[in-house]
Design a protein around this motif. Structure first.
Motif, short mmCIF file in Angstrom:
data_model
loop_
_atom_site.label_atom_id
_atom_site.label_comp_id
_atom_site.label_asym_id
_atom_site.label_seq_id
_atom_site.Cartn_x
_atom_site.Cartn_y
_atom_site.Cartn_z
N GLU A 329 0.84 -1.21 0.00
CA GLU A 329 0.00 0.00 0.00
C GLU A 329 0.87 1.25 0.00
OE1 GLU A 329 -3.61 1.99 2.67
OE2 GLU A 329 -2.43 0.33 3.46
N LYS A 330 1.93 1.24 0.83
CA LYS A 330 2.82 2.40 0.89
C LYS A 330 3.58 2.56 -0.42
CE LYS A 330 5.02 5.81 2.88
NZ LYS A 330 5.90 5.67 4.04
N TYR A 331 3.99 1.45 -1.02
CA TYR A 331 4.69 1.50 -2.30
C TYR A 331 3.80 2.14 -3.38
CZ TYR A 331 6.15 -0.03 -6.91
OH TYR A 331 6.49 -0.05 -8.24
N ASN A 332 2.54 1.71 -3.45
CA ASN A 332 1.61 2.27 -4.46
C ASN A 332 1.43 3.78 -4.25
OD1 ASN A 332 1.15 -0.17 -5.76
ND2 ASN A 332 -0.54 -0.73 -4.39
N TRP A 333 1.39 4.20 -2.99
CA TRP A 333 1.30 5.64 -2.69
C TRP A 333 2.57 6.34 -3.17
CZ3 TRP A 333 4.62 8.64 0.20
CH2 TRP A 333 4.21 9.94 0.47
N GLY A 334 3.75 5.75 -2.89
CA GLY A 334 5.02 6.35 -3.30
C GLY A 334 5.16 6.44 -4.81
N GLN A 351 16.75 -2.12 -10.07
CA GLN A 351 16.70 -1.82 -8.65
C GLN A 351 15.58 -0.80 -8.40
OE1 GLN A 351 18.42 -3.30 -6.39
NE2 GLN A 351 20.17 -4.19 -7.49
N VAL A 352 14.95 -0.92 -7.22
CA VAL A 352 13.87 0.00 -6.84
C VAL A 352 14.38 0.87 -5.70
CG1 VAL A 352 11.45 0.23 -6.19
CG2 VAL A 352 12.23 -1.82 -7.41
N TYR A 353 14.21 2.19 -5.85
CA TYR A 353 14.70 3.12 -4.83
C TYR A 353 13.56 4.00 -4.30
CZ TYR A 353 19.34 2.11 -6.79
OH TYR A 353 20.49 1.49 -7.23
N THR A 354 13.72 4.41 -3.05
CA THR A 354 12.84 5.47 -2.52
C THR A 354 13.64 6.77 -2.52
OG1 THR A 354 13.52 5.07 -0.23
CG2 THR A 354 11.57 3.90 -1.03
N LYS A 355 12.93 7.88 -2.76
CA LYS A 355 13.56 9.21 -2.73
C LYS A 355 13.48 9.75 -1.30
CE LYS A 355 12.36 10.29 -7.52
NZ LYS A 355 11.60 11.20 -8.43
N GLN A 356 14.65 9.94 -0.69
CA GLN A 356 14.73 10.46 0.67
C GLN A 356 15.01 11.97 0.59
OE1 GLN A 356 13.57 7.11 1.74
NE2 GLN A 356 14.26 8.32 3.51
N TYR A 357 13.97 12.77 0.81
CA TYR A 357 14.07 14.22 0.64
C TYR A 357 14.65 14.90 1.88
CZ TYR A 357 11.14 13.86 -3.55
OH TYR A 357 10.65 13.56 -4.81
N LEU A 358 15.38 15.97 1.63
CA LEU A 358 15.92 16.76 2.72
C LEU A 358 14.83 17.53 3.46
CD1 LEU A 358 18.33 17.99 4.29
CD2 LEU A 358 18.52 19.72 2.50
N ASN A 362 8.68 10.88 4.53
CA ASN A 362 8.13 9.82 3.68
C ASN A 362 6.61 9.71 3.76
OD1 ASN A 362 10.64 9.09 2.68
ND2 ASN A 362 11.00 7.58 4.30
N GLU A 363 6.01 10.74 4.33
CA GLU A 363 4.55 10.83 4.33
C GLU A 363 4.09 11.99 3.44
OE1 GLU A 363 2.77 8.55 5.86
OE2 GLU A 363 4.58 7.61 6.71
N GLY A 364 5.07 12.71 2.87
CA GLY A 364 4.73 13.85 2.03
C GLY A 364 4.65 15.16 2.77
N ASN A 365 5.04 15.19 4.05
CA ASN A 365 4.98 16.42 4.85
C ASN A 365 6.30 17.17 4.77
OD1 ASN A 365 2.37 15.66 5.98
ND2 ASN A 365 3.52 14.15 7.18
N PHE A 366 6.23 18.47 4.57
CA PHE A 366 7.44 19.28 4.54
C PHE A 366 7.97 19.45 5.96
CE2 PHE A 366 5.74 20.29 0.39
CZ PHE A 366 6.89 20.32 -0.39
N ILE A 367 9.27 19.22 6.14
CA ILE A 367 9.89 19.20 7.47
C ILE A 367 11.27 19.84 7.42
CG2 ILE A 367 8.74 17.06 8.21
CD1 ILE A 367 11.45 15.64 7.52
#
Length: 672
Positions: A329-334, A351-358, A362-367
């Motif tokens: 479910e989290k993958y489909n959201w990502g 290979q499958v990667y997640t984007k780790q933002y500064l 990983n919930e889409g919230n700006f931090i």
């Protein structure tokens, strides 16, 4: 109104535990408010709780005496340094420097600052044997008094009294010294407050057990290790070269605790390549499939690659059992929200990667991404602290082993991020905590305030000749004490911060405004300019002053009690009191009544008689109160909606009994 008579010697620390007992076990108190321990035990035993004579805990000679000291009345008044406090830089300051025994001062603060302190930092004597710590006690109890107060037998009462007069530096002496101070300090902390205590190996074990008892084991936060020495370390130990101390940390209520994060240590991961950047900002790639993750069947599913090939976690783990880090479910959201990226490695395997933002989680919230602080503090050293304070005092080595102000700033930033938090240090020493608060405010625009307490401890001319000569010759103080160094450090630090940090920041912001004014097409230009102007104004209004108060003994015979009434007996000669004496009593009373030292009292004129008003309390201190003044007072209550006293406090020695009766009779008609 309450017409119960109270006297200055009633000033003592509120007992929060007793308040809880009265609330839940009111039946265990007699009509005089005394707690019946046997009845309490019976109440608990009915609920099948057994009492055992032996239990785990910390005990020492003098513990029962230390508990008495924590709840015993204050023996001093609070006096203001009017000359210092009326200077322009100090008159509106919310910062405090208080001269006196810190146990006495804490008792004075216990009502006005009850649960108002966000952070406490203290650097108490370490009891090394060479740091000068000796237990001193000027309280006077008889053996019979101590037997009754402490609930001990005659032999132990005698041992305790002998011990308190022995000028000991044993573990028991140190614990007896620390217990009442920590007990009251806990009452001052907010629910989400923290206390940090610097300590070394000599007493760290005893301190941990003592803090467990006072604050509760469940409120232990951490025992931080501070690498305080540069190079190879010191030679304090026979077997090891030591280069660390400890900073013990406890919360008042761990359930309310929030420790602020620190700047991330791997920032380069986000900035190593410009191609890893989009509308959310910079990011780095992290594999979704990690062989080290504990296997879960719910995380083991197929993912379709851009060319239609389907892969499972084991495909990239040499066929061994593996799983993804994210659920399906989290993958489909990502995938839908641009948090997933597909790439082929050197072996042309997908290979499958997640984007780790500064700047985005990983919930889409700006931090603002941060790390949890580590339990080892490596940045700050005593060597640098000594150099900085030496520079501040024109090259004079004025103070031995000061704490670095940037260490205290770091601790404050972890626990006191709100702009108006109060930081308390009741072993102020060279004033490092006050310096740190002012410096941190100048850097981040905060409005934190400090309360420092320092004993006017005489400076030993032989051991500290430079400090002694500096205070005597340069500051013109005939009897040099450490308090004068604390005060001078704050004055010099304030001047330095204003001349360097504040001036520099204002100049940079003014330059920024000039540059913005030269740009015509900048979005939100006016808004940014106004924000910069506000920041400049805040910098100009930074609180870089401090007010001084000190403890002074209660007057001789003030609390005199006669065995029988004798109209000819002069109990207390109020005619000897000066205006300063009355002011000291007023400051003491208002603080006891919960009004902070920095909150002003409003002067009110009742037909030529001046009263003092704040927090719905009216103080009548001077002689000469008449029936005409009373009429004026009552008229003001009737006509002025802003004037609604719920208490009238009078200095009885300056009032005739006739005046007091008139006041009492006339205020009975008021509902408040």
């Amino acid at each position: 109104m309450d017409n119960e008579q109270k006297i200055t010697t009633d000033i003592k620390v509120p007992n929060k535990n007793m308040e809880v007992l009265k609330k839940h076990f009111g039946q265990c108190f007699d009509k005089n408010g005394n707690f019946d321990i046997e009845k309490f035990k019976q109440e608990l035993s009915e609920n099948e709780i057994d009492f055992y004579k032996e239990s785990y805990g910390l005990d020492w000679l003098g513990k029962s005496y230390a508990r008495i000291l924590a709840s015993d009345e204050a023996t001093t008044l609070l006096k203001e340094d009017e000359e210092h406090n009326q200077k322009d830089e100090n008159k509106d300051s919310q910062n405090l420097l208080i001269k006196g025994d810190n146990l006495e001062v804490l008792k004075h603060l216990s009502n006005a600052y009850y649960e108002k302190i966000k952070m406490i930092y203290i650097d108490p004597p370490y009891n090394t044997g060479s740091d000068g710590f000796v237990y001193q006690d000027n309280r006077k109890f008889t053996i019979d008094e101590l037997k009754q107060l402490a609930g001990v037998d005659e032999e132990k009462a005698k041992r305790i009294l002998d011990f308190t007069q022995s000028k000991s530096n044993s573990h028991s002496a140190w614990l007896t010294f620390m217990y009442p101070r920590l007990y009251i300090a806990k009452q001052l902390l907010k629910d989400d407050g923290l206390i940090f205590i610097s300590i070394d190996d000599n007493e760290v074990a005893q301190l941990r057990l003592l803090m467990d008892e006072v604050f509760g084991e469940e409120n232990f936060v951490g025992n931080l290790i501070w690498l305080n020495q540069e190079g190879g370390g010191g030679s304090d130990s026979k077997h090891f070269r030591l280069k660390h101390e400890y900073i013990l940390c406890f919360s008042n209520n761990v359930d309310e605790l929030l420790i602020n994060g620190v700047e991330i240590s791997n920032l380069e991961r986000y900035t190593q390549s410009d191609k890893y950047e989009n509308q959310r900002g910079k990011y780095y790639l992290q594999k979704l499939g990690m062989g080290s993750i504990q296997y879960s069947s719910s995380l083991d599913y197929e993912i379709t690659m851009p060319d239609g090939i389907k892969i499972k976690p084991a495909d990239n783990n040499n066929g061994k059992k593996a799983c993804w880090r994210w659920s399906k479910e989290k993958y489909n959201w990502g995938l839908k929200n641009d948090f997933i990226e597909f790439k082929k490695d050197r072996e042309k395997q997908w290979q499958v990667y997640t984007k780790q933002y500064l700047k985005c989680d990983n919930e889409g919230n700006f931090i603002e991404r941060q790390n949890r602080p580590t339990g080892v503090i490596e940045k700050f050293s005593s060597t640098q602290a000594s150099k900085k304070i030496q520079e501040l005092f024109s090259g004079n080595k004025i103070f031995s082993y000061p704490k670095p102000y940037d260490l205290i700033s770091y601790l404050i930033s972890l626990s006191a991020s709100e702009k108006n938090d109060i930081i308390l240090d009741f072993f102020a020493g060279s004033g490092t905590t006050g310096d740190a608060v002012m410096q941190l405010n100048a850097e981040d625009g905060g409005n934190r305030n400090f309360i420092l307490v320092q004993l006017p401890e005489p400076i030993d001319k032989k051991k500290s000749k430079t400090a002694y000569d500096f205070v005597k010759d340069e500051l013109k103080i005939s009897e040099p004490t450490i308090f004068e160094i604390t005060k001078e450090r704050l004055i010099r630090a304030s001047k330095k911060i204003k001349e360097e940090t504040i001036t520099s920041k204002i100049a940079n912001k003014e330059k920024e405004i000039t540059e913005l004014n030269g740009k015509l097409d900048l979005d939100n230009k006016d808004e940014k300019i106004q924000q910069l102007k506000t920041e400049i104004e805040n910098l100009k209004n930074q609180d870089l002053g401090f007010r001084i108060f000190e403890t002074t003994p209660i007057w001789d015979d003030y609390g005199f009690e006669a065995d029988e009434l004798n109209p000819q007996l002069k109990i207390f000669d109020e005619s000897t009191l000066s205006e300063e004496d009355i002011k000291a009593l007023l400051i003491t009373w208002k603080t006891y009544d919960g009004i902070t030292l920095t909150e002003p009292l409003i002067e009110l004129d009742f037909g030529g008689y001046i009263g003092y008003f704040a927090d719905k309390k009216l103080y009548l201190m001077d002689k000469g109160f008449s029936t005409e003044n009373l009429k004026n007072l009552l008229e003001k209550i009737d006509t002025d909606k802003e004037f609604n006293p719920t208490s009238i406090v009078a200095f009885g020695y300056n009032f005739d009994s006739k005046n007091l009766r008139e006041i009492s009779e006339n205020i009975k008609s008021y509902a408040n």
